[in-house]
Design an enzyme around this catalytic site. Structure first.
Site, short mmCIF file in Angstrom:
data_model
loop_
_atom_site.label_atom_id
_atom_site.label_comp_id
_atom_site.label_asym_id
_atom_site.label_seq_id
_atom_site.Cartn_x
_atom_site.Cartn_y
_atom_site.Cartn_z
N LYS A 52 25.11 26.43 51.14
CA LYS A 52 26.09 25.92 52.12
C LYS A 52 25.34 25.45 53.38
CE LYS A 52 29.67 28.84 50.17
NZ LYS A 52 30.39 30.12 50.21
N GLN A 96 30.95 35.36 53.80
CA GLN A 96 30.68 35.35 52.37
C GLN A 96 31.20 36.63 51.71
OE1 GLN A 96 29.26 32.62 50.74
NE2 GLN A 96 29.78 33.72 48.87
N ASP A 119 37.49 28.45 54.69
CA ASP A 119 37.59 28.95 53.31
C ASP A 119 39.04 28.91 52.81
OD1 ASP A 119 35.24 29.51 51.97
OD2 ASP A 119 34.97 31.48 52.90
#
Ligand code: NAD
Length: 291
Positions: A52, A96, A119
């Protein structure tokens, strides 16, 4: 049978974003800035966060990676999120997953400012998605939709079966496929670990999405001739022939299923790269809302 090439579609999406960022720079406007928090040092999580950050650099976004100890308290993690919420330069925040067991995923997700929730896991984002309102869409199902769109796959009125009902993949996937959009407008069945007659249900699918995390679970006898098969699963399976000691397996037994399909995603090189592309689109959107 045609392969749905996630590397290719992801690159096209990233190239588009790169051009848009160059335009922002030329106009002296703010470029997107993504902050990623990684707690502990899980091998797969390290890889995902690493890609990412690398993709941000490639496109021209700013990125900040915050590494925190596995043993960090929930309070300290929530404080770190609050600081990012209050930092006007940060457009998108991702934490994460999975998190260590002593930290509540729910509290962490809820702590992220909904306007920075790239997200798409915050209840505000999920609620808007369910209502078909513009919002951040969870990256993996969003990536699948981008791929269906890119290949102009006709989904209207088709039977779609999604195996898996997690909040990050299966459930949002089922909502997006059933939405009144193109791609979308499918008749969706969502299956899970308590589903009876799974094989028979899958066999009825024009579009089959496997997102359960069981390597090679979907076999040829579960797939209808001509189906579109999307394999979301990624599991590290021990493989002594590989330098890393593992290989990546999808949820679909590719060799026997692929010949039956009209389209299929490979693993790796299918949904994985699309997930990152979708995250980058969400981050651009978060910045655009302010620009
Ligand atoms: P999860 O463990 O949270 O959810 C799995 C779901 O599958 C559950 O809802 C469970 O009910 C269902 N399930 C489990 N066994 C089943 C069975 N035998 N029959 C029917 N349903 C069953 O997993 P997740 O986070 O949704 O991830 C699923 C897979 O997708 C994993 O392999 C994960 O690594 C992968 N993944 C890939 C990407 C990507 O970018 N390609 C992103 C996220 C997750």
């Amino acid at each position: 049978m045609q392969i749905l090439d996630g590397n290719l579609v992801s690159k096209a999406t990233r190239d588009e974003l790169k051009i848009k960022v160059a335009q922002l720079v030329a106009e002296g406007r703010k470029v997107p800035h993504l902050a990623a928090i990684l707690v502990g040092s899980n091998g797969a999580s390290e890889t995902y966060v690493g890609s990412k950050v690398k993709t941000c650099e490639e496109i021209g976004y700013k990125s900040t990676l915050i590494r925190l100890e596995e043993t960090i308290s929930e309070f300290k993690l929530l404080t770190a999120i609050e600081e990012l919420n209050n930092d006007p330069d940060i457009d998108g925040i991702l934490v994460q997953l999975p998190l260590p067991k002593h930290i509540s995923d729910e509290k962490v997700i809820n702590a992220i400012d909904a306007s920075k929730d790239v997200d798409g896991f915050h209840p505000v984002s999920v609620g808007k998605m369910v209502q078909g309102l513009p919002t951040f869409i969870p990256a993996t199902p969003h990536g699948v939709m981008l791929m269906l769109e890119h290949y102009k796959i006709d989904t209207k009125g088709k039977n779609a079966v999604v195996i898996g009902r997690s909040n990050i993949v299966g459930r949002p996937m089922s909502i997006l496929l059933s939405a009144n959009t193109q791609p979308g407008n499918c008749t969706v069945t969502i299956c899970h670990s308590h589903t009876k007659n799974l094989k028979e249900i899958c066999k009825e699918a024009d579009i089959l999405v496997a997102a359960l995390g069981r390597p090679e679970f979907v076999t040829a006898d579960m797939v209808k001739e001509g189906a579109v098969v999307i394999d979301v699963g990624i599991t590290r399976v021990e493989d002594t022939t590989k330098k890393k000691g593992f290989s990546l397996k999808g949820d679909v037994k590719y060799d026997e299923v692929a010949p039956l399909c009209s389209y299929i995603t490979p693993v790796p090189g299918g949904v994985g790269p699309m997930t990152i592309a979708a995250l980058m689109k969400n981050t651009f959107r978060a910045c655009q809302d302010k620009n």
